[in-house]
Design a protein around this motif. Sequence first.
Motif, mmCIF file in Angstrom:
data_model
loop_
_atom_site.group_PDB
_atom_site.id
_atom_site.type_symbol
_atom_site.label_atom_id
_atom_site.label_comp_id
_atom_site.label_asym_id
_atom_site.label_seq_id
_atom_site.Cartn_x
_atom_site.Cartn_y
_atom_site.Cartn_z
ATOM 1 N N TRP A 121 -3.138 5.665 -3.441
ATOM 2 C CA TRP A 121 -2.750 4.600 -4.375
ATOM 3 C C TRP A 121 -3.973 3.835 -4.881
ATOM 4 O O TRP A 121 -3.895 3.200 -5.952
ATOM 5 N N PHE A 152 3.867 4.215 -5.359
ATOM 6 C CA PHE A 152 3.335 5.390 -4.662
ATOM 7 C C PHE A 152 3.503 5.252 -3.151
ATOM 8 O O PHE A 152 3.857 6.222 -2.471
ATOM 9 N N THR A 205 -0.661 -0.081 4.633
ATOM 10 C CA THR A 205 -0.634 1.377 4.507
ATOM 11 C C THR A 205 -1.116 2.032 5.793
ATOM 12 O O THR A 205 -2.103 1.614 6.379
ATOM 13 N N MET A 221 -2.376 11.012 -6.367
ATOM 14 C CA MET A 221 -1.035 10.442 -6.193
ATOM 15 C C MET A 221 0.039 11.491 -6.449
ATOM 16 O O MET A 221 1.051 11.532 -5.738
ATOM 17 N N ALA A 278 0.794 1.316 -7.552
ATOM 18 C CA ALA A 278 0.342 1.533 -6.175
ATOM 19 C C ALA A 278 1.484 1.330 -5.185
ATOM 20 O O ALA A 278 1.659 2.116 -4.247
#
Length: 286
Positions: free
Chosen positions: A244, A184, A87, A257, A181
């Motif tokens: 997330w 997202f 991420t 989110m 997660a």
Amino acid sequence: MSVPVVETDRAAGYSPHRTLPLRTEALRQLRRRRTLIILAVLLALPFVVLVAFQIGGTPSRPGQTTFIDLATASGPNFAATMLFMGTGFLLVIPVALFCGDTVAAEASWSSLRYLLAAPVPRTRLLIRKFTVGLLFSAAAIVLLPLVGLAVGTAAYGWGDLRLPTGDSLPAATALPRLAIAVAFVFLGELVVGALAFYLSTATDAPLGAVGGAVFISIVTGVLDAITALGGLREWLPAHWQYAWADALQPHLEWGGMIQGVTLSLSYSVILLALAVRGFARKDVVS
């Protein structure tokens, strides 16, 4: 008696809905070297991280606990760690590449004008290109934690997902939470893909489109770190990129989110509209 001639602007048998099939475009993109390299890197990364942990031992930092510190606790923990590492930057690259290289690459190869002369309607070409770009982006985002889950389970066993807060989630609960997660992260990266795609329609340089999207993503991340901006940071997609983690709490939290996805989708719609509008008026000579 003469029969009037009805003129038509379509050739016999031509249907715009049959041009540039999705399967054809997907196979073209799959065979490209950059696709294979990106997927190979994402496939190999969990093994590289595993070797690093085997050499360096269990990570630990006094007074601070993150998913990285708990990576060796179980397979689900290792998967969460890979998502945590990806991420913010690592997963931005394949999304920007798959969405930003697609139209500009055709222009750089001087094949874009031949696609349009097929003739493929411009809007349909953009829809096909962006759809395939999103499919490969989704595959990249799913691949990293999925391989991490398999590698982590083989190395550290199957068990509960330990959280940085000190709590834990049963493995049966952790898997659907990890799926939320990952979903997202994909939706949050839509804005990067849309930006890269817009730049791809505006330039004939694939590197410019991909690099521009990555650069702007980095800049928004830097701006989000400036706390003096206060509430203005909530308008930056980067502000919500780690939301997330709320899916991996004992009590699932949707607030962050939802705000992140809403912001990402809003920016994406604007950028895609600009891409379609600009490309419809563009004089394609390459």
